[in-house]
Design a protein around this motif. Structure first.
Motif, PDB file in Angstrom:
ATOM      1  N   ARG A 189       1.124  -1.287  -0.312  1.00 48.31           N
ATOM      2  CA  ARG A 189       0.282   0.049  -0.176  1.00 48.31           C
ATOM      3  C   ARG A 189       0.672   1.004  -0.030  1.00 48.31           C
ATOM      4  O   ARG A 189       1.565   1.011   0.415  1.00 48.31           O
ATOM      5  CB  ARG A 189      -0.846   0.275   1.190  1.00 48.31           C
ATOM      6  N   ARG A 190       0.629   2.099  -1.045  1.00 46.42           N
ATOM      7  CA  ARG A 190       1.252   3.570  -0.984  1.00 46.42           C
ATOM      8  C   ARG A 190       1.205   3.920   0.808  1.00 46.42           C
ATOM      9  O   ARG A 190      -0.569   4.371   0.283  1.00 46.42           O
ATOM     10  CB  ARG A 190       1.038   4.044  -2.010  1.00 46.42           C
ATOM     11  N   THR A 191       1.107   5.085   0.681  1.00 50.30           N
ATOM     12  CA  THR A 191       0.250   6.383   1.380  1.00 50.30           C
ATOM     13  C   THR A 191       1.282   7.331   1.279  1.00 50.30           C
ATOM     14  O   THR A 191       1.480   8.321   0.267  1.00 50.30           O
ATOM     15  CB  THR A 191       1.507   6.444   2.944  1.00 50.30           C
ATOM     16  N   PHE A 192      -0.179   8.454   1.778  1.00 51.30           N
ATOM     17  CA  PHE A 192       0.022  10.501   1.445  1.00 51.30           C
ATOM     18  C   PHE A 192       1.365  10.762   2.472  1.00 51.30           C
ATOM     19  O   PHE A 192       0.763   9.262   3.416  1.00 51.30           O
ATOM     20  CB  PHE A 192      -0.978  10.688   0.786  1.00 51.30           C
ATOM     21  N   ARG A 193       1.369  11.594   2.515  1.00 51.66           N
ATOM     22  CA  ARG A 193       2.500  12.155   3.160  1.00 51.66           C
ATOM     23  C   ARG A 193       1.389  12.294   5.080  1.00 51.66           C
ATOM     24  O   ARG A 193       1.878  12.470   5.886  1.00 51.66           O
ATOM     25  CB  ARG A 193       2.914  13.688   2.945  1.00 51.66           C
ATOM     26  N   ASP A 194       0.107  12.484   4.436  1.00 49.17           N
ATOM     27  CA  ASP A 194      -0.450  12.742   6.041  1.00 49.17           C
ATOM     28  C   ASP A 194      -0.739  11.488   6.777  1.00 49.17           C
ATOM     29  O   ASP A 194      -0.798  11.973   7.716  1.00 49.17           O
ATOM     30  CB  ASP A 194      -1.742  13.470   5.452  1.00 49.17           C
ATOM     31  N   THR A 195      -0.825  11.098   6.022  1.00 48.27           N
ATOM     32  CA  THR A 195      -1.154   9.671   6.530  1.00 48.27           C
ATOM     33  C   THR A 195       0.518   9.010   7.505  1.00 48.27           C
ATOM     34  O   THR A 195      -0.135   8.187   8.829  1.00 48.27           O
ATOM     35  CB  THR A 195      -1.472   8.183   5.483  1.00 48.27           C
ATOM     36  N   GLU A 196       1.256   8.704   6.889  1.00 47.48           N
ATOM     37  CA  GLU A 196       2.149   9.461   7.082  1.00 47.48           C
ATOM     38  C   GLU A 196       2.884   9.503   8.111  1.00 47.48           C
ATOM     39  O   GLU A 196       3.133   9.648   9.118  1.00 47.48           O
ATOM     40  CB  GLU A 196       3.603   9.260   6.697  1.00 47.48           C
ATOM     41  N   ASP A 197       2.483  11.024   8.448  1.00 44.69           N
ATOM     42  CA  ASP A 197       2.715  12.044   9.084  1.00 44.69           C
ATOM     43  C   ASP A 197       1.587  11.364  10.598  1.00 44.69           C
ATOM     44  O   ASP A 197       2.174  10.547  12.092  1.00 44.69           O
ATOM     45  CB  ASP A 197       2.212  13.614   9.512  1.00 44.69           C
TER      46      ASP A 197
END
Length: 84
Positions: A40-48
């Motif tokens: 799964r790829r994640t957006f920056r806000d998800t990683e944050d």
């Protein structure tokens, strides 16, 4: 393995937290870790959000925590008396 997945795997190993509990706590998504493991790829806000969750809930060394916790200093454990 990407950096976020490595961090999550290390966190799970240190805390003993179930992957579903982690996903639920961090993102309200019980499938997050399984999907991350499957690419799964994640957006920056998800990683944050994930990293913020891990920082706010650090692994606890239970031996050290119980012995040195300010709430435990000077306290005596209550004794349970057995009825004879």
């Amino acid at each position: 393995m990407n950096d976020l997945l490595q961090a999550v795997e290390a966190y799970l190993a240190q805390t003993g937290m179930a992957p579903t509990a982690f996903g639920d706590g961090a993102l309200n998504d019980r499938h997050f870790v399984r999907q991350l493991r499957n690419g799964r790829r994640t957006f920056r806000d998800t990683e944050d959000k994930v990293r913020t969750f891990m920082a706010a809930n650090p692994p606890v060394d239970t031996d050290t925590e119980q012995a040195s916790s300010p709430g435990n200093l000077g306290k005596v454990s209550p004794q349970i008396e057995e009825a004879h």
